[in-house]
Design a protein around this motif. Sequence first.
Motif, PDB file in Angstrom:
ATOM      1  N   GLY A  71       0.812  -1.209   0.000  1.00 29.15           N
ATOM      2  CA  GLY A  71       0.000   0.000   0.000  1.00 29.15           C
ATOM      3  C   GLY A  71       0.847   1.261   0.000  1.00 29.15           C
ATOM      4  O   GLY A  71       0.505   2.249  -0.667  1.00 29.15           O
ATOM      5  N   LEU A  72       1.956   1.255   0.726  1.00 29.33           N
ATOM      6  CA  LEU A  72       2.844   2.415   0.732  1.00 29.33           C
ATOM      7  C   LEU A  72       3.467   2.621  -0.647  1.00 29.33           C
ATOM      8  O   LEU A  72       3.608   3.764  -1.111  1.00 29.33           O
ATOM      9  CB  LEU A  72       3.928   2.235   1.794  1.00 29.33           C
ATOM     10  CG  LEU A  72       3.438   2.261   3.243  1.00 29.33           C
ATOM     11  CD1 LEU A  72       4.560   1.819   4.190  1.00 29.33           C
ATOM     12  CD2 LEU A  72       2.942   3.651   3.622  1.00 29.33           C
ATOM     13  N   ARG A  73       3.829   1.525  -1.323  1.00 27.60           N
ATOM     14  CA  ARG A  73       4.364   1.647  -2.683  1.00 27.60           C
ATOM     15  C   ARG A  73       3.293   2.189  -3.632  1.00 27.60           C
ATOM     16  O   ARG A  73       3.578   3.018  -4.507  1.00 27.60           O
ATOM     17  CB  ARG A  73       4.875   0.293  -3.179  1.00 27.60           C
ATOM     18  CG  ARG A  73       6.169  -0.162  -2.541  1.00 27.60           C
ATOM     19  CD  ARG A  73       6.771  -1.331  -3.295  1.00 27.60           C
ATOM     20  NE  ARG A  73       5.922  -2.516  -3.198  1.00 27.60           N
ATOM     21  CZ  ARG A  73       6.025  -3.435  -2.236  1.00 27.60           C
ATOM     22  NH1 ARG A  73       6.925  -3.294  -1.285  1.00 27.60           N
ATOM     23  NH2 ARG A  73       5.230  -4.485  -2.241  1.00 27.60           N
ATOM     24  N   GLN A  74       2.061   1.722  -3.470  1.00 24.42           N
ATOM     25  CA  GLN A  74       0.975   2.218  -4.312  1.00 24.42           C
ATOM     26  C   GLN A  74       0.762   3.715  -4.108  1.00 24.42           C
ATOM     27  O   GLN A  74       0.493   4.456  -5.071  1.00 24.42           O
ATOM     28  CB  GLN A  74      -0.308   1.449  -3.997  1.00 24.42           C
ATOM     29  CG  GLN A  74      -0.279  -0.002  -4.437  1.00 24.42           C
ATOM     30  CD  GLN A  74      -1.412  -0.809  -3.847  1.00 24.42           C
ATOM     31  OE1 GLN A  74      -2.005  -0.448  -2.830  1.00 24.42           O
ATOM     32  NE2 GLN A  74      -1.734  -1.934  -4.487  1.00 24.42           N
ATOM     33  N   ALA A  75       0.877   4.178  -2.874  1.00 24.55           N
ATOM     34  CA  ALA A  75       0.726   5.608  -2.598  1.00 24.55           C
ATOM     35  C   ALA A  75       1.810   6.417  -3.303  1.00 24.55           C
ATOM     36  O   ALA A  75       1.546   7.530  -3.799  1.00 24.55           O
ATOM     37  CB  ALA A  75       0.771   5.853  -1.090  1.00 24.55           C
ATOM     38  N   GLU A  76       3.009   5.902  -3.365  1.00 28.04           N
ATOM     39  CA  GLU A  76       4.083   6.596  -4.076  1.00 28.04           C
ATOM     40  C   GLU A  76       3.792   6.616  -5.575  1.00 28.04           C
ATOM     41  O   GLU A  76       4.095   7.603  -6.262  1.00 28.04           O
ATOM     42  CB  GLU A  76       5.431   5.919  -3.803  1.00 28.04           C
ATOM     43  CG  GLU A  76       5.916   6.031  -2.360  1.00 28.04           C
ATOM     44  CD  GLU A  76       6.245   7.455  -1.938  1.00 28.04           C
ATOM     45  OE1 GLU A  76       6.449   8.316  -2.830  1.00 28.04           O
ATOM     46  OE2 GLU A  76       6.299   7.714  -0.719  1.00 28.04           O
TER      47      GLU A  76
END
Length: 207
Positions: free
Chosen positions: A32-37
């Motif tokens: 999810g953190l990668r998707q936010a980036e």
Amino acid sequence: MTTLFLARHGETVWHAEHRYAGIADVELNENGLRQAEGLALWAADAQLDAIYSSTLSRSILTAEPSARATGEIVETDPDLCEVAFGVGEGRTLDELRPDYADAVDAFEARPAEAILPGGEAGVDGITRYLRAFDRIHSAFPDGRVLIVCHGTALRLVLCELLGIDPNRYRDLMPAVQNCAVTTLEYADRHARMYAFNVPADVAAHRY
């Protein structure tokens, strides 16, 4: 009209396991953190005038990279929170069925109206989202605004705006990808939809 870019938050542990999160404050997992980036890469070139988020951490954490990429701040609005699922929070429908069979059957048949015990009707979530959209439109009547929000409430409000029975949201919109972008022009409870559920890396080349 206001151009609204609606993005579902990034993935959480519960969502990866198909568990209802609702108003439980579940944080993003590493994916999810990668998707936010990835969403932030889209936002950097989207000429945004503002960024809004629900008050739940998974939404805020998704919005923050886009805020850094654009120099905007994240405005939070509790009306943009997910529909509350009561006893369903943190559980799957299969896990709920032994104890709440009738409620689960009703929720599957009329998901915009039926309420899991302790939860919120989907139609009430629609009312909240429209209030938030109206406030954003008043503040940015010709602006471009990213709204980081939630999958069930997003599909419900889209049905309402497009003149579709919200009880059909699962059939017509079976899934919303994490951090995918849906594009609307919105004013006075009327909307035109230009794109639905477009991955951020694709949206970066289109809007």
